[in-house]
Write a protein that holds these residues in place. Structure first.
Motif, mmCIF file in Angstrom:
data_model
loop_
_atom_site.group_PDB
_atom_site.id
_atom_site.type_symbol
_atom_site.label_atom_id
_atom_site.label_comp_id
_atom_site.label_asym_id
_atom_site.label_seq_id
_atom_site.Cartn_x
_atom_site.Cartn_y
_atom_site.Cartn_z
ATOM 1 N N GLU A 137 0.839 -1.190 0.000
ATOM 2 C CA GLU A 137 0.000 0.000 0.000
ATOM 3 C C GLU A 137 0.880 1.249 0.000
ATOM 4 N N SER A 138 0.475 2.251 -0.763
ATOM 5 C CA SER A 138 1.169 3.536 -0.799
ATOM 6 C C SER A 138 0.131 4.648 -0.828
ATOM 7 N N HIS A 139 0.408 5.689 -0.087
ATOM 8 C CA HIS A 139 -0.517 6.817 -0.059
ATOM 9 C C HIS A 139 -0.017 8.011 -0.872
ATOM 10 N N ALA A 140 1.041 7.801 -1.646
ATOM 11 C CA ALA A 140 1.501 8.730 -2.678
ATOM 12 C C ALA A 140 1.457 10.196 -2.257
ATOM 13 N N ALA A 141 2.134 10.498 -1.165
ATOM 14 C CA ALA A 141 2.256 11.879 -0.676
ATOM 15 C C ALA A 141 0.907 12.550 -0.453
ATOM 16 N N GLY A 142 -0.097 11.758 -0.117
ATOM 17 C CA GLY A 142 -1.409 12.300 0.170
ATOM 18 C C GLY A 142 -2.232 12.654 -1.053
ATOM 19 N N CYS A 143 -1.692 12.422 -2.257
ATOM 20 C CA CYS A 143 -2.431 12.750 -3.482
ATOM 21 C C CYS A 143 -3.473 11.692 -3.827
ATOM 22 N N PHE A 144 -3.114 10.433 -3.616
ATOM 23 C CA PHE A 144 -4.019 9.317 -3.886
ATOM 24 C C PHE A 144 -3.434 8.090 -3.206
ATOM 25 N N SER A 145 -4.201 7.032 -3.152
ATOM 26 C CA SER A 145 -3.743 5.785 -2.549
ATOM 27 C C SER A 145 -3.718 4.671 -3.581
ATOM 28 N N LEU A 146 -2.771 3.770 -3.393
ATOM 29 C CA LEU A 146 -2.661 2.580 -4.221
ATOM 30 C C LEU A 146 -2.637 1.373 -3.300
ATOM 31 N N MET A 147 -3.348 0.320 -3.677
ATOM 32 C CA MET A 147 -3.313 -0.913 -2.897
ATOM 33 C C MET A 147 -3.235 -2.087 -3.864
ATOM 34 N N ALA A 148 -2.182 -2.880 -3.713
ATOM 35 C CA ALA A 148 -1.981 -4.072 -4.533
ATOM 36 C C ALA A 148 -2.002 -5.292 -3.622
ATOM 37 N N THR A 149 -2.758 -6.301 -4.014
ATOM 38 C CA THR A 149 -2.853 -7.537 -3.247
ATOM 39 C C THR A 149 -2.441 -8.691 -4.142
ATOM 40 N N VAL A 150 -1.671 -9.607 -3.567
ATOM 41 C CA VAL A 150 -1.330 -10.857 -4.252
ATOM 42 C C VAL A 150 -1.864 -11.984 -3.404
ATOM 43 N N ARG A 151 -2.519 -12.937 -4.051
ATOM 44 C CA ARG A 151 -3.046 -14.115 -3.360
ATOM 45 C C ARG A 151 -2.911 -15.323 -4.263
ATOM 46 N N LEU A 152 -3.107 -16.497 -3.687
ATOM 47 C CA LEU A 152 -3.008 -17.747 -4.434
ATOM 48 C C LEU A 152 -4.386 -18.324 -4.696
ATOM 49 N N SER A 153 -4.449 -19.147 -5.747
ATOM 50 C CA SER A 153 -5.694 -19.797 -6.126
ATOM 51 C C SER A 153 -5.381 -21.193 -6.645
ATOM 52 N N PRO A 154 -6.320 -22.126 -6.512
ATOM 53 C CA PRO A 154 -6.100 -23.451 -7.081
ATOM 54 C C PRO A 154 -6.197 -23.473 -8.614
ATOM 55 N N GLY A 178 -9.597 -5.658 -10.723
ATOM 56 C CA GLY A 178 -9.655 -4.434 -9.933
ATOM 57 C C GLY A 178 -9.551 -3.217 -10.811
ATOM 58 N N ASP A 179 -9.089 -2.138 -10.219
ATOM 59 C CA ASP A 179 -8.898 -0.895 -10.955
ATOM 60 C C ASP A 179 -7.501 -0.362 -10.639
ATOM 61 N N PRO A 180 -7.070 0.722 -11.280
ATOM 62 C CA PRO A 180 -5.693 1.185 -11.089
ATOM 63 C C PRO A 180 -5.323 1.486 -9.632
ATOM 64 N N ALA A 181 -6.256 1.884 -8.821
ATOM 65 C CA ALA A 181 -5.951 2.239 -7.432
ATOM 66 C C ALA A 181 -5.992 1.057 -6.473
ATOM 67 N N ARG A 182 -6.707 0.007 -6.854
ATOM 68 C CA ARG A 182 -6.886 -1.146 -5.951
ATOM 69 C C ARG A 182 -7.050 -2.387 -6.811
ATOM 70 N N TRP A 183 -5.980 -3.199 -6.856
ATOM 71 C CA TRP A 183 -6.037 -4.378 -7.708
ATOM 72 C C TRP A 183 -5.526 -5.607 -6.982
ATOM 73 N N THR A 184 -5.928 -6.774 -7.519
ATOM 74 C CA THR A 184 -5.529 -8.060 -6.962
ATOM 75 C C THR A 184 -4.957 -8.928 -8.074
ATOM 76 N N LEU A 185 -3.754 -9.419 -7.832
ATOM 77 C CA LEU A 185 -3.109 -10.378 -8.709
ATOM 78 C C LEU A 185 -3.254 -11.742 -8.043
ATOM 79 N N THR A 186 -3.868 -12.676 -8.751
ATOM 80 C CA THR A 186 -4.063 -14.022 -8.233
ATOM 81 C C THR A 186 -3.164 -14.970 -9.018
ATOM 82 N N LEU A 187 -2.339 -15.711 -8.281
ATOM 83 C CA LEU A 187 -1.389 -16.628 -8.892
ATOM 84 C C LEU A 187 -1.792 -18.071 -8.620
#
Length: 118
Positions: A31-48, A56-65
């Motif tokens: 997670e990054s709050h980019a100097a208070g201008c906007f926030s970014l949240m990236a999540t990585v998780r596993l899947s069978p 997701g969208d540019p500000a909040r996305w999930t990469l499933t491996l």
């Protein structure tokens, strides 16, 4: 988790604690709050599933491996070899390559410490 972006190539690098989090079924979040201008949240998780996916969208996305190759990689640590996933798109130019690896320096430090403890 460290993220690198270069055009249609992404690199996701985690340490061994984050790997254990993934293998336990939880997501790893950057997670990054980019100097208070906007926030970014990236999540990585596993899947069978057999394929990697991104949602997701540019500000909040999930990469499933896919879980199986990540578990196999965990069994080979420490290694410089990572995993490469291709996420297809409507056009080849929009496809995304994702390289996933575990920080080899972290793995090597842990292995050395474990050997010295024996």
């Amino acid at each position: 988790m460290k993220l690198q972006f270069e055009g249609q190539q992404w690199r996701v690098r985690i340490d061994e604690d984050e790997l254990q989090t993934l293998l336990a079924g939880d997501g790893v979040i950057a997670e990054s709050h980019a100097a208070g201008c906007f926030s970014l949240m990236a999540t990585v998780r596993l899947s069978p599933r057999q394929e990697a996916s991104l949602e997701g969208d540019p500000a909040r996305w999930t990469l499933t491996l896919p879980e199986a190759p990540v578990r196999e990689l965990a069994g080979r640590l420490p290694t410089r070899d990572g995993l490469l996933f291709e996420l297809p798109a409507e056009t080849p130019a929009s496809s995304l390559q994702v390289r996933f690896d575990v920080d080899v320096r972290d793995s090597a430090r842990r292995l050395k410490a474990a050997r010295q403890g024996d």
